[in-house]
Design an enzyme around this catalytic site. Structure first.
Site, PDB file in Angstrom:
ATOM      1  CB  CYS A 186      -0.939   0.130   1.096  1.00 21.93           C
ATOM      2  SG  CYS A 186      -0.252  -0.048   2.923  1.00 21.93           S
ATOM      3  CB  CYS A 245      -2.601  -4.410   0.954  1.00 26.20           C
ATOM      4  SG  CYS A 245      -2.875  -3.117   2.224  1.00 26.20           S
ATOM      5  CE  LYS A 301      -3.379  -3.838   8.314  1.00 26.50           C
ATOM      6  NZ  LYS A 301      -2.164  -3.832   7.177  1.00 26.50           N
ATOM      7  CD  GLU A 325      -7.279 -15.425   8.329  1.00 27.86           C
ATOM      8  OE1 GLU A 325      -6.178 -15.625   7.984  1.00 27.86           O
ATOM      9  OE2 GLU A 325      -8.064 -15.458   7.624  1.00 27.86           O
ATOM     10  CE  LYS A 363      -1.843  -1.900  11.976  1.00 28.30           C
ATOM     11  NZ  LYS A 363      -1.057  -1.861  10.695  1.00 28.30           N
ATOM     12  CB  SER A 407      -1.700   6.058  13.461  1.00 26.09           C
ATOM     13  OG  SER A 407      -2.724   5.359  12.882  1.00 26.09           O
ATOM     14  CE1 TYR A 440       3.989   5.035  14.659  1.00 31.72           C
ATOM     15  CE2 TYR A 440       1.680   4.288  15.512  1.00 31.72           C
ATOM     16  CZ  TYR A 440       2.509   4.521  14.399  1.00 31.72           C
ATOM     17  OH  TYR A 440       2.315   3.747  13.184  1.00 31.72           O
TER      18      TYR A 440
END
Length: 317
Positions: free
Chosen positions: A118, A126, A192, A230, A245, A271, A309
């Protein structure tokens, strides 16, 4: 453990009987690498996070060293994207150069390369698509494997496929093994979700899709059993580490995944989670200890590794 009231009154004893602890060695710090020179530009939607050019990595890695942060996750933001994502696997690509540069600066820094399309594909997706709009999985997997191999050749320590294509771990494992990189581990983004919490990242990586969305290959936030499926599939295909995530909105998933695997489990505090907490602390709506509490909740839920972060702020919290 049931903590009697008598063991709560003293700070020293509370520390001794604490069930979960956060350590600087638990965290991985993401870096956004851009082309150009003398660039350290704050990302507008992520206060305190920056786009960095290669020549600015020296100071950045030294700062991380001083803080005790030993691992980074690299994302590339190239100037030019194309329909075939060729710069993703180019040996002179931005991430390949960053891997080599960081290795020169600090041979002990653990370097993880995010493997996806991406950030490098002009449509921001993606995967590749067939003419009828269905996913061209073979072409996608071949390109992902080629990218992972180019990272290994550049000197990466670990690859982290984030595309959510079926069998991506298998394809990448075979590509690495067949080229003599059987010791390069894979941290799979095995769980995800198609989440609204990724907004600031798409700004940071300039990776918003130019059409449609990613729901057809990311997971439905309403599903939990799918996460288990998964995770088990990626384990069978050769993953060395699994990931959930986002993190905080999916702590229940994190716990379930941890319960069914013997592999290390990572959680990515994404984020949107970062931006919300940062904004609330900056405006005085929350004490900065809320940041520590958020990270501790992720650790308590079962994460062995936290991608965040907030890594630089952890020693001060």
């Amino acid at each position: 453990m049931i903590l009697p009231t008598r063991l709560r009154k003293n700070k020293a004893i509370r520390s001794l009987v604490r069930e979960n602890r956060l350590d600087i060695n638990d965290v991985i710090y993401p870096l956004f690498i851009v082309e150009g020179n003398n660039i350290k530009e704050e990302i507008p939607s992520m206060n305190g996070q920056y786009h960095l050019s290669l020549d600015m990595l020296n100071n950045e890695i030294k700062e991380l060293n001083k803080l005790g942060i030993n691992a980074v996750l690299l994302f590339g933001v190239p100037n030019h994207k194309d329909p075939e994502a060729q710069c993703d696997y180019d040996q002179n690509g931005i991430i390949q150069k960053a891997i080599k540069k960081i290795r020169e600066i600090d041979p002990e820094m653990y370097i993880i390369g995010d493997v996806c399309l991406c950030e490098y594909k002009s449509d921001g997706h993606c995967c590749f698509f067939n003419e009828d709009g269905t996913i061209n999985r073979k072409k996608t997997l071949d390109t992902l494997a080629k990218t992972a191999l180019s990272y290994a050749e550049a000197g990466v320590d670990m690859v982290a496929p984030s595309d959510m294509m079926d069998e991506h771990t298998k394809y990448i494992r075979e590509a690495l093994d067949n080229s003599g990189y059987e010791n390069i581990p894979i941290m799979s983004y095995s769980t995800k979700y198609s989440s609204s919490f990724y907004g600031p990242f798409r700004d940071a990586a300039n990776s918003a899709p130019t059409f449609g969305n990613r729901r057809s290959y990311q997971m439905d936030p309403a599903n939990s059993n799918e996460a288990i499926k998964e995770s088990l599939l990626d384990t069978e295909e050769g993953a060395d580490c699994l990931m959930v995530k986002p993190a905080m909105p999916y702590l229940d998933i994190l716990t379930r995944v941890k319960e069914i695997t013997y592999l290390p489990v990572a959680a990515y505090q994404v984020s949107g989670e970062y931006a919300m907490l940062k904004e609330a602390v900056n405006k005085g709506l929350l004490d900065e200890k809320a940041i520590y509490e958020s990270l501790l909740s992720i650790k308590r839920a079962g994460a062995d590794i936290i991608i965040t972060y907030f890594a630089k702020e952890l020693p001060e919290l």
